[in-house]
Write a protein that holds these residues in place. Structure first.
Motif, PDB file in Angstrom:
ATOM      1  N   MET A   1     -20.643 -21.320  66.778  1.00 12.45           N
ATOM      2  CA  MET A   1     -20.634 -20.383  67.921  1.00 12.45           C
ATOM      3  C   MET A   1     -21.682 -20.819  68.946  1.00 12.45           C
ATOM      4  O   MET A   1     -22.759 -21.258  68.588  1.00 12.45           O
ATOM      5  N   THR A   2     -21.329 -20.724  70.222  1.00 14.61           N
ATOM      6  CA  THR A   2     -22.331 -21.032  71.234  1.00 14.61           C
ATOM      7  C   THR A   2     -22.973 -19.743  71.710  1.00 14.61           C
ATOM      8  O   THR A   2     -22.391 -18.680  71.640  1.00 14.61           O
ATOM      9  N   GLY A   3     -24.171 -19.860  72.184  1.00 10.52           N
ATOM     10  CA  GLY A   3     -24.895 -18.675  72.651  1.00 10.52           C
ATOM     11  C   GLY A   3     -26.343 -19.036  72.805  1.00 10.52           C
ATOM     12  O   GLY A   3     -26.776 -20.111  72.399  1.00 10.52           O
ATOM     13  N   ARG A   4     -27.092 -18.102  73.367  1.00 11.09           N
ATOM     14  CA  ARG A   4     -28.510 -18.329  73.634  1.00 11.09           C
ATOM     15  C   ARG A   4     -29.273 -18.698  72.367  1.00 11.09           C
ATOM     16  O   ARG A   4     -30.250 -19.446  72.425  1.00 11.09           O
ATOM     17  N   LEU A   5     -28.827 -18.153  71.209  1.00 10.82           N
ATOM     18  CA  LEU A   5     -29.540 -18.394  69.948  1.00 10.82           C
ATOM     19  C   LEU A   5     -28.750 -19.304  69.011  1.00 10.82           C
ATOM     20  O   LEU A   5     -29.006 -19.337  67.801  1.00 10.82           O
ATOM     21  N   SER A   6     -27.820 -20.028  69.580  1.00  9.06           N
ATOM     22  CA  SER A   6     -26.979 -20.922  68.793  1.00  9.06           C
ATOM     23  C   SER A   6     -27.819 -21.920  67.987  1.00  9.06           C
ATOM     24  O   SER A   6     -28.740 -22.538  68.527  1.00  9.06           O
ATOM     25  N   GLY A   7     -27.520 -22.044  66.690  1.00  5.11           N
ATOM     26  CA  GLY A   7     -28.226 -22.994  65.837  1.00  5.11           C
ATOM     27  C   GLY A   7     -29.553 -22.479  65.300  1.00  5.11           C
ATOM     28  O   GLY A   7     -30.226 -23.161  64.532  1.00  5.11           O
ATOM     29  N   LYS A   8     -29.945 -21.279  65.684  1.00  4.82           N
ATOM     30  CA  LYS A   8     -31.239 -20.722  65.229  1.00  4.82           C
ATOM     31  C   LYS A   8     -31.041 -19.857  63.984  1.00  4.82           C
ATOM     32  O   LYS A   8     -30.000 -19.213  63.816  1.00  4.82           O
ATOM     33  N   THR A   9     -32.065 -19.817  63.150  1.00  3.86           N
ATOM     34  CA  THR A   9     -32.067 -18.918  61.994  1.00  3.86           C
ATOM     35  C   THR A   9     -33.216 -17.922  62.179  1.00  3.86           C
ATOM     36  O   THR A   9     -34.352 -18.318  62.443  1.00  3.86           O
ATOM     37  N   ALA A  10     -32.874 -16.636  62.044  1.00  7.82           N
ATOM     38  CA  ALA A  10     -33.861 -15.568  62.272  1.00  7.82           C
ATOM     39  C   ALA A  10     -34.015 -14.718  61.027  1.00  7.82           C
ATOM     40  O   ALA A  10     -33.029 -14.377  60.382  1.00  7.82           O
ATOM     41  N   LEU A  11     -35.248 -14.381  60.690  1.00 10.36           N
ATOM     42  CA  LEU A  11     -35.521 -13.420  59.618  1.00 10.36           C
ATOM     43  C   LEU A  11     -36.073 -12.155  60.273  1.00 10.36           C
ATOM     44  O   LEU A  11     -36.961 -12.230  61.129  1.00 10.36           O
ATOM     45  N   ILE A  12     -35.542 -11.008  59.853  1.00  2.23           N
ATOM     46  CA  ILE A  12     -35.953  -9.729  60.446  1.00  2.23           C
ATOM     47  C   ILE A  12     -36.352  -8.771  59.326  1.00  2.23           C
ATOM     48  O   ILE A  12     -35.533  -8.453  58.459  1.00  2.23           O
ATOM     49  N   THR A  13     -37.601  -8.303  59.324  1.00  2.00           N
ATOM     50  CA  THR A  13     -37.978  -7.282  58.335  1.00  2.00           C
ATOM     51  C   THR A  13     -37.528  -5.919  58.863  1.00  2.00           C
ATOM     52  O   THR A  13     -37.504  -5.685  60.075  1.00  2.00           O
ATOM     53  N   GLY A  14     -37.187  -5.032  57.939  1.00  2.00           N
ATOM     54  CA  GLY A  14     -36.632  -3.749  58.374  1.00  2.00           C
ATOM     55  C   GLY A  14     -35.313  -3.961  59.095  1.00  2.00           C
ATOM     56  O   GLY A  14     -34.958  -3.229  60.010  1.00  2.00           O
ATOM     57  N   GLY A  15     -34.577  -4.979  58.662  1.00  4.26           N
ATOM     58  CA  GLY A  15     -33.353  -5.389  59.367  1.00  4.26           C
ATOM     59  C   GLY A  15     -32.091  -4.678  58.905  1.00  4.26           C
ATOM     60  O   GLY A  15     -31.004  -4.981  59.399  1.00  4.26           O
ATOM     61  N   ALA A  16     -32.220  -3.738  57.954  1.00  6.25           N
ATOM     62  CA  ALA A  16     -31.015  -3.097  57.413  1.00  6.25           C
ATOM     63  C   ALA A  16     -30.603  -1.856  58.189  1.00  6.25           C
ATOM     64  O   ALA A  16     -29.526  -1.304  57.957  1.00  6.25           O
ATOM     65  N   ALA A  17     -31.453  -1.389  59.093  1.00  4.97           N
ATOM     66  CA  ALA A  17     -31.142  -0.148  59.817  1.00  4.97           C
ATOM     67  C   ALA A  17     -31.828  -0.159  61.174  1.00  4.97           C
ATOM     68  O   ALA A  17     -32.663  -1.020  61.455  1.00  4.97           O
ATOM     69  N   GLY A  18     -31.453   0.782  62.017  1.00  7.20           N
ATOM     70  CA  GLY A  18     -32.152   1.044  63.266  1.00  7.20           C
ATOM     71  C   GLY A  18     -32.286  -0.158  64.186  1.00  7.20           C
ATOM     72  O   GLY A  18     -31.344  -0.930  64.374  1.00  7.20           O
ATOM     73  N   LEU A  19     -33.476  -0.329  64.741  1.00  8.11           N
ATOM     74  CA  LEU A  19     -33.710  -1.398  65.717  1.00  8.11           C
ATOM     75  C   LEU A  19     -33.549  -2.782  65.091  1.00  8.11           C
ATOM     76  O   LEU A  19     -33.029  -3.699  65.724  1.00  8.11           O
ATOM     77  N   GLY A  20     -34.022  -2.931  63.848  1.00  5.87           N
ATOM     78  CA  GLY A  20     -33.920  -4.242  63.185  1.00  5.87           C
ATOM     79  C   GLY A  20     -32.468  -4.648  63.010  1.00  5.87           C
ATOM     80  O   GLY A  20     -32.099  -5.807  63.268  1.00  5.87           O
TER      81      GLY A  20
END
Ligand SMILES: NC(=O)c1ccc[n+]([C@@H]2O[C@H](COP(=O)([O-])OP(=O)(O)OC[C@H]3O[C@@H](n4cnc5c(N)ncnc54)[C@H](O)[C@@H]3O)[C@@H](O)[C@H]2O)c1
Length: 249
Positions: A1-20
């Motif tokens: 997929m192309t996009g601004r974050l294409s090829g990036k891997t992100a880890l997000i804490t508190g990522g299961a709900a809300g803002l995360g």
């Protein structure tokens, strides 16, 4: 997929709900792969995706958190982006604030943030690249009464973002914070329901006269962690409808 974050891997804490979770959905839509680190499981649609990894973990547990980072990198590749987002509220008069609750707020909002940032830095600094984004708050920029633990911890988060920007930007990292205004997540819904936050007064004080949406915060976050914001480090970016700018009664 192309996009601004294409090829990036992100880890997000508190990522299961809300803002995360909102940030996770936005990052995915912009081409990233995402690792969600949370006490809880994310919704089923996220669990079903091959570009999402969900790790159940208490971010205040140093060993468990480090193991989550190691597993994330082993299975999803080197992390380009870490969002230090897990947080809890504290909303009561200080004379009623029990020490145990104070300690809990500091543990989740500050201790876990330090551990997450250090786990990210341990991996990113030697590689000489990476973007770390803290979720601060408007209460990391200005104060408010009857939420001492939250105000103190979020000011600490803003300070952490600035101090780590000074320490790690010379090594090629960017460290920033986003300071959302009032967003209708479970956290805020609960405060409104319990009468701890007056929604009408809040909107009257907000120049845009509306709540900020999860999607708006997520899009701002996606920009800050993307290469399009390559000169941006040490920023505390408000996404609050103008709330912190308003000193007028
Ligand atoms: N909602 C708002 O209006 C608002 C405004 C400004 C800042 N914030 C900040 O945004 C962040 C997210 O808040 P939200 O509104 O999405 O809350 P939320 O309660 O909807 O989601 C928070 C998530 O963090 C997880 N979490 C909590 N403690 C954890 C721990 N120890 N380890 C791992 N995960 C943990 C929860 O399980 C949950 O999934 C917080 O840092 C909060 O302070 C929220």
């Amino acid at each position: 997929m192309t996009g601004r974050l294409s090829g990036k891997t992100a880890l997000i804490t508190g990522g299961a709900a809300g803002l995360g979770l909102g940030m996770a959905r936005e990052f995915l839509s912009q081409g990233a792969r995402v690792v969600l680190v949370d006490l809880c499981a994310p919704p089923d649609d996220m669990l079903a995706r091959a570009d999402v990894m969900a790790l159940m973990c208490d971010a205040t547990d140093e060993a468990a958190l480090d193991a989550a980072f190691t597993r994330a990198e082993a299975e999803m590749g080197p992390l380009d982006i870490v969002v230090v987002n897990a947080g809890i509220s504290q909303n009561s008069p200080t004379l009623e604030l029990e020490f145990a609750r104070w300690r809990k707020v500091m543990a989740v909002n500050l201790d876990a943030a330090f551990l997450t940032a250090q786990a990210a830095g341990n991996r990113m600094v030697p590689r000489g690249r990476g973007a770390i984004l803290f979720t601060s708050s408007v209460y990391g920029v200005v104060a408010g009464p009857e939420r001492l633990g939250y105000v103190v911890s979020k000011h600490g988060i803003s300070a952490m973002a600035k101090a780590l920007a000074l320490e790690w930007s010379p090594h090629g990292l960017r460290v920033n914070a986003i300071a959302p205004g009032y967003v209708r997540t479970a956290l805020l819904d609960d405060l409104i329901e319990r009468g701890r936050v007056d929604a009408e007064k809040l909107l009257a004080h907000t120049p845009m006269r509306r709540f900020v949406s999860i999607e708006e915060v997520a899009k701002t976050a996606a920009f800050i962690v993307s290469d399009d914001a390559s000169a941006t480090t040490g920023l505390i970016a408000t996404a609050d409808g103008g709330w912190t700018a308003n000193g007028y009664l």
